[in-house]
Design an enzyme around this catalytic site. Structure first.
Site, PDB file in Angstrom:
ATOM      1  N   ASP A  37       0.873  -1.169   0.000  1.00 13.20           N
ATOM      2  CA  ASP A  37       0.000   0.000   0.000  1.00 13.20           C
ATOM      3  C   ASP A  37       0.916   1.226   0.000  1.00 13.20           C
ATOM      4  O   ASP A  37       1.629   1.473   0.980  1.00 13.20           O
ATOM      5  CB  ASP A  37      -0.894  -0.039   1.250  1.00 13.20           C
ATOM      6  CG  ASP A  37      -1.817   1.170   1.341  1.00 13.20           C
ATOM      7  OD1 ASP A  37      -1.602   2.157   0.597  1.00 13.20           O
ATOM      8  OD2 ASP A  37      -2.744   1.135   2.174  1.00 13.20           O
ATOM      9  N   ILE A  38       0.901   1.971  -1.110  1.00 12.75           N
ATOM     10  CA  ILE A  38       1.882   3.063  -1.223  1.00 12.75           C
ATOM     11  C   ILE A  38       1.615   4.212  -0.246  1.00 12.75           C
ATOM     12  O   ILE A  38       2.450   5.103  -0.110  1.00 12.75           O
ATOM     13  CB  ILE A  38       1.994   3.601  -2.674  1.00 12.75           C
ATOM     14  CG1 ILE A  38       0.661   4.171  -3.174  1.00 12.75           C
ATOM     15  CG2 ILE A  38       2.546   2.533  -3.616  1.00 12.75           C
ATOM     16  CD1 ILE A  38       0.795   5.040  -4.426  1.00 12.75           C
ATOM     17  N   TYR A  62      -5.047   6.884  -7.754  1.00 14.90           N
ATOM     18  CA  TYR A  62      -6.496   7.056  -7.612  1.00 14.90           C
ATOM     19  C   TYR A  62      -6.934   7.679  -8.923  1.00 14.90           C
ATOM     20  O   TYR A  62      -6.583   8.825  -9.224  1.00 14.90           O
ATOM     21  CB  TYR A  62      -6.795   7.973  -6.423  1.00 14.90           C
ATOM     22  CG  TYR A  62      -8.271   8.210  -6.205  1.00 14.90           C
ATOM     23  CD1 TYR A  62      -8.939   7.588  -5.153  1.00 14.90           C
ATOM     24  CD2 TYR A  62      -8.995   9.055  -7.041  1.00 14.90           C
ATOM     25  CE1 TYR A  62     -10.303   7.801  -4.950  1.00 14.90           C
ATOM     26  CE2 TYR A  62     -10.358   9.267  -6.844  1.00 14.90           C
ATOM     27  CZ  TYR A  62     -10.996   8.643  -5.800  1.00 14.90           C
ATOM     28  OH  TYR A  62     -12.344   8.855  -5.603  1.00 14.90           O
ATOM     29  N   THR A  63      -7.688   6.928  -9.752  1.00  9.19           N
ATOM     30  CA  THR A  63      -7.944   7.377 -11.127  1.00  9.19           C
ATOM     31  C   THR A  63      -9.430   7.632 -11.419  1.00  9.19           C
ATOM     32  O   THR A  63      -9.780   7.855 -12.576  1.00  9.19           O
ATOM     33  CB  THR A  63      -7.382   6.350 -12.140  1.00  9.19           C
ATOM     34  OG1 THR A  63      -7.965   5.078 -11.868  1.00  9.19           O
ATOM     35  CG2 THR A  63      -5.879   6.246 -12.050  1.00  9.19           C
ATOM     36  N   ASP A 103      -2.596  14.755 -18.453  1.00 15.49           N
ATOM     37  CA  ASP A 103      -2.903  15.961 -19.238  1.00 15.49           C
ATOM     38  C   ASP A 103      -3.908  16.851 -18.499  1.00 15.49           C
ATOM     39  O   ASP A 103      -4.009  18.035 -18.787  1.00 15.49           O
ATOM     40  CB  ASP A 103      -3.485  15.554 -20.608  1.00 15.49           C
ATOM     41  CG  ASP A 103      -4.704  14.648 -20.499  1.00 15.49           C
ATOM     42  OD1 ASP A 103      -4.780  13.860 -19.527  1.00 15.49           O
ATOM     43  OD2 ASP A 103      -5.582  14.709 -21.375  1.00 15.49           O
ATOM     44  N   TYR A 126      -9.241  15.498  -8.865  1.00 17.41           N
ATOM     45  CA  TYR A 126      -8.293  14.495  -9.389  1.00 17.41           C
ATOM     46  C   TYR A 126      -7.049  15.191  -9.930  1.00 17.41           C
ATOM     47  O   TYR A 126      -5.920  14.828  -9.599  1.00 17.41           O
ATOM     48  CB  TYR A 126      -8.959  13.666 -10.487  1.00 17.41           C
ATOM     49  CG  TYR A 126      -8.002  12.838 -11.309  1.00 17.41           C
ATOM     50  CD1 TYR A 126      -7.433  11.664 -10.800  1.00 17.41           C
ATOM     51  CD2 TYR A 126      -7.628  13.226 -12.601  1.00 17.41           C
ATOM     52  CE1 TYR A 126      -6.541  10.907 -11.560  1.00 17.41           C
ATOM     53  CE2 TYR A 126      -6.743  12.477 -13.362  1.00 17.41           C
ATOM     54  CZ  TYR A 126      -6.201  11.323 -12.842  1.00 17.41           C
ATOM     55  OH  TYR A 126      -5.314  10.579 -13.584  1.00 17.41           O
ATOM     56  N   TRP A 151      -5.642  10.047 -21.656  1.00 16.03           N
ATOM     57  CA  TRP A 151      -6.698   9.175 -22.197  1.00 16.03           C
ATOM     58  C   TRP A 151      -6.200   7.729 -22.335  1.00 16.03           C
ATOM     59  O   TRP A 151      -6.292   7.115 -23.400  1.00 16.03           O
ATOM     60  CB  TRP A 151      -7.167   9.698 -23.553  1.00 16.03           C
ATOM     61  CG  TRP A 151      -7.774  11.061 -23.568  1.00 16.03           C
ATOM     62  CD1 TRP A 151      -7.617  12.055 -22.638  1.00 16.03           C
ATOM     63  CD2 TRP A 151      -8.634  11.612 -24.579  1.00 16.03           C
ATOM     64  NE1 TRP A 151      -8.325  13.158 -23.014  1.00 16.03           N
ATOM     65  CE2 TRP A 151      -8.959  12.928 -24.204  1.00 16.03           C
ATOM     66  CE3 TRP A 151      -9.148  11.114 -25.775  1.00 16.03           C
ATOM     67  CZ2 TRP A 151      -9.773  13.748 -24.965  1.00 16.03           C
ATOM     68  CZ3 TRP A 151      -9.966  11.940 -26.546  1.00 16.03           C
ATOM     69  CH2 TRP A 151     -10.282  13.230 -26.142  1.00 16.03           C
TER      70      TRP A 151
HETATM   71  N1  LIG Z   1      -6.473   6.290 -16.942  1.00 16.84           N
HETATM   72  C1  LIG Z   1      -6.173   7.408 -17.602  1.00 16.84           C
HETATM   73  O1  LIG Z   1      -6.867   7.831 -18.548  1.00 16.84           O
HETATM   74  C2  LIG Z   1      -4.923   8.181 -17.228  1.00 16.84           C
HETATM   75  C3  LIG Z   1      -4.596   9.319 -17.973  1.00 16.84           C
HETATM   76  C4  LIG Z   1      -3.449  10.013 -17.639  1.00 16.84           C
HETATM   77  C5  LIG Z   1      -2.667   9.588 -16.583  1.00 16.84           C
HETATM   78  N2  LIG Z   1      -3.013   8.497 -15.870  1.00 16.84           N
HETATM   79  C6  LIG Z   1      -2.166   8.091 -14.739  1.00 16.84           C
HETATM   80  O2  LIG Z   1      -1.477   6.897 -15.080  1.00 16.84           O
HETATM   81  C7  LIG Z   1      -1.314   6.083 -13.915  1.00 16.84           C
HETATM   82  C8  LIG Z   1      -1.802   4.680 -14.184  1.00 16.84           C
HETATM   83  O3  LIG Z   1      -3.147   4.766 -14.590  1.00 16.84           O
HETATM   84  P1  LIG Z   1      -4.029   3.454 -14.823  1.00 16.84           P
HETATM   85  O4  LIG Z   1      -5.149   3.854 -15.709  1.00 16.84           O
HETATM   86  O5  LIG Z   1      -3.128   2.309 -15.164  1.00 16.84           O
HETATM   87  O6  LIG Z   1      -4.595   3.264 -13.340  1.00 16.84           O
HETATM   88  P2  LIG Z   1      -5.576   2.123 -12.791  1.00 16.84           P
HETATM   89  O7  LIG Z   1      -5.931   1.190 -13.896  1.00 16.84           O
HETATM   90  O8  LIG Z   1      -6.663   2.808 -12.038  1.00 16.84           O
HETATM   91  O9  LIG Z   1      -4.634   1.326 -11.785  1.00 16.84           O
HETATM   92  C9  LIG Z   1      -4.201   1.876 -10.576  1.00 16.84           C
HETATM   93  C10 LIG Z   1      -3.874   0.716  -9.667  1.00 16.84           C
HETATM   94  O10 LIG Z   1      -3.385   1.253  -8.430  1.00 16.84           O
HETATM   95  C11 LIG Z   1      -4.027   0.522  -7.368  1.00 16.84           C
HETATM   96  N3  LIG Z   1      -3.993   1.288  -6.134  1.00 16.84           N
HETATM   97  C12 LIG Z   1      -4.913   2.175  -5.671  1.00 16.84           C
HETATM   98  N4  LIG Z   1      -4.551   2.616  -4.463  1.00 16.84           N
HETATM   99  C13 LIG Z   1      -3.366   2.021  -4.157  1.00 16.84           C
HETATM  100  C14 LIG Z   1      -2.499   2.055  -3.030  1.00 16.84           C
HETATM  101  N5  LIG Z   1      -2.774   2.839  -1.958  1.00 16.84           N
HETATM  102  N6  LIG Z   1      -1.381   1.296  -3.046  1.00 16.84           N
HETATM  103  C15 LIG Z   1      -1.106   0.502  -4.101  1.00 16.84           C
HETATM  104  N7  LIG Z   1      -1.892   0.402  -5.183  1.00 16.84           N
HETATM  105  C16 LIG Z   1      -3.022   1.151  -5.220  1.00 16.84           C
HETATM  106  C17 LIG Z   1      -5.421   0.306  -7.909  1.00 16.84           C
HETATM  107  O11 LIG Z   1      -6.117  -0.656  -7.155  1.00 16.84           O
HETATM  108  P3  LIG Z   1      -7.741  -0.517  -7.089  1.00 16.84           P
HETATM  109  O12 LIG Z   1      -8.234  -0.712  -8.476  1.00 16.84           O
HETATM  110  O13 LIG Z   1      -8.110  -1.640  -6.151  1.00 16.84           O
HETATM  111  O14 LIG Z   1      -8.034   0.842  -6.545  1.00 16.84           O
HETATM  112  C18 LIG Z   1      -5.092  -0.156  -9.331  1.00 16.84           C
HETATM  113  O15 LIG Z   1      -4.752  -1.517  -9.378  1.00 16.84           O
HETATM  114  C19 LIG Z   1      -2.031   6.814 -12.783  1.00 16.84           C
HETATM  115  O16 LIG Z   1      -1.089   7.558 -12.066  1.00 16.84           O
HETATM  116  C20 LIG Z   1      -2.970   7.768 -13.497  1.00 16.84           C
HETATM  117  O17 LIG Z   1      -3.255   8.922 -12.722  1.00 16.84           O
HETATM  118  C21 LIG Z   1      -4.126   7.770 -16.180  1.00 16.84           C
END
Ligand SMILES: NC(=O)c1ccc[n+]([C@@H]2O[C@H](COP(=O)([O-])OP(=O)(O)OC[C@H]3O[C@@H](n4cnc5c(N)ncnc54)[C@H](OP(=O)(O)O)[C@@H]3O)[C@@H](O)[C@H]2O)c1
Length: 288
Positions: A37-38, A62-63, A103, A126, A151
């Site tokens: 847990d980070i 947290y997304t 973005d 967010y 995205w």
């Molecule tokens: N998705 C987008 O469109 C987007 C766009 C731009 C940037 N980003 C960034 O890119 C990164 C990766 O995105 P992603 O879409 O791959 O995210 P994701 O699919 O939501 O995956 C995030 C993972 O982190 C886990 N997590 C949540 N709280 C945690 C904690 N306290 N300790 C350890 N793990 C934890 C989540 O578990 P749970 O599912 O159980 O919560 C999930 O497995 C993020 O930093 C996001 O902000 C995303």
């Protein structure tokens, strides 16, 4: 290199799991919240001290963009405070911390693609929490890399592509926003890019910020049209304005990222978004 991946069950984390299988050079340690847990400073410090990874790629986050409006403290804890915890622990072992950002740190009032040196102005809870994560790396990491992306989608996890495929098969028509412009990014392309640039980061000190998305631009409407077309769906995709589609969080109307810096620094080429989308849809239809 020994690489610690956090959030390994999310979109980026799962794509790293896939590409790690064909990587004969690096060793990967995958953790999600059950293993690490980070937000837990003792757990983070102990694991990093024990494993001494050369690189930490923080794929945890947290997304839930709209939900963050209702629980901003949780978003700040995971996207901001936890990044400071990771940065401080990484300093002890001289590990490089790679932090993913968004973005959405921009307000969308620009008319040309956002460069890394454009001042951010996050609109939503967010976006503010992600900006806090960037500041945590800048203020605390001795060896940090921040990559803003946009995205994101993948054949894993929850994302726009899977939503359109699901509802597009259930309904005759779908209304999709056409006045928010950005660039879709296939998580696998970003993971491969990070893997490719790692050797060049060997002597990296300080903190550097890069933008990465696929090439090209689209509205969510264009993105949905392409998904429907490439997946051979009959569902009609209809354009709708943001003002007519209720979302809790404000989003930038324009958030195209300028990728000149990452391309020049590492000599990488980036796939066009529609080509990568086809790749993902083929994987989804093949059941990967
Ligand atoms: N998705 C987008 O469109 C987007 C766009 C731009 C940037 N980003 C960034 O890119 C990164 C990766 O995105 P992603 O879409 O791959 O995210 P994701 O699919 O939501 O995956 C995030 C993972 O982190 C886990 N997590 C949540 N709280 C945690 C904690 N306290 N300790 C350890 N793990 C934890 C989540 O578990 P749970 O599912 O159980 O919560 C999930 O497995 C993020 O930093 C996001 O902000 C995303």
């Amino acid at each position: 290199m020994k690489i610690l991946i956090t959030g390994s069950k999310g979109q980026m984390g799962m794509e790293f799991q896939v590409i790690s299988r064909g990587d004969p050079v690096n060793r990967y340690l995958f953790t999600d919240i059950e293993e690490l847990d980070i937000t837990d400073p003792i757990a983070v410090t102990n694991l990093i001290r024990k494993e001494k990874p050369e690189v930490i790629i923080n794929c945890a986050g947290y997304t839930a963009v709209d939900q963050a409006e209702q629980e901003p403290e949780k978003a700040i804890l995971i996207n901001g405070t936890a990044v400071e915890i990771l940065a401080k622990a990484a300093n002890e072992t001289e590990s490089i911390l790679i932090q993913l950002s968004t973005d959405y740190v921009f307000d969308g009032t620009a008319f040309t693609p956002y460069r890394e040196d454009t001042p951010p102005h996050p609109l939503s809870a967010y976006a503010k929490s992600k900006f806090e994560g960037e500041q945590a790396v800048i203020n605390h990491a001795n060896r940090g890399v921040i990559i803003r992306t946009s995205w994101l989608y993948s054949s894993y996890g929850q994302n726009f592509v899977k939503t359109i495929l699901k509802y597009g098969r259930e309904r005759d028509s779908l209304s999709v926003i056409f006045d928010q412009i950005g660039t879709p990014t296939y998580a696998r392309d970003l993971c491969r890019t990070i893997q490719d640039i790692l050797p060049a980061l060997n002597d990296h000190w300080g903190v550097e910020l890069f933008h990465y998305s696929n090439e090209g631009v689209a509205s969510w409407y264009d993105f949905a049209k392409a998904i429907a077309e490439l997946a051979g769906m009959n569902c009609q995709i209809l354009p709708i304005e943001s003002k007519d589609y209720l979302q809790l969080a404000s989003r930038p109307f324009y958030s195209v990222l300028n990728k000149a810096k990452i391309k020049a620094r590492f000599g990488i080429s980036i796939p066009y978004w529609r080509d990568s989308l086809l790749d993902c849809i083929l994987k989804l239809t093949a059941g990967e």
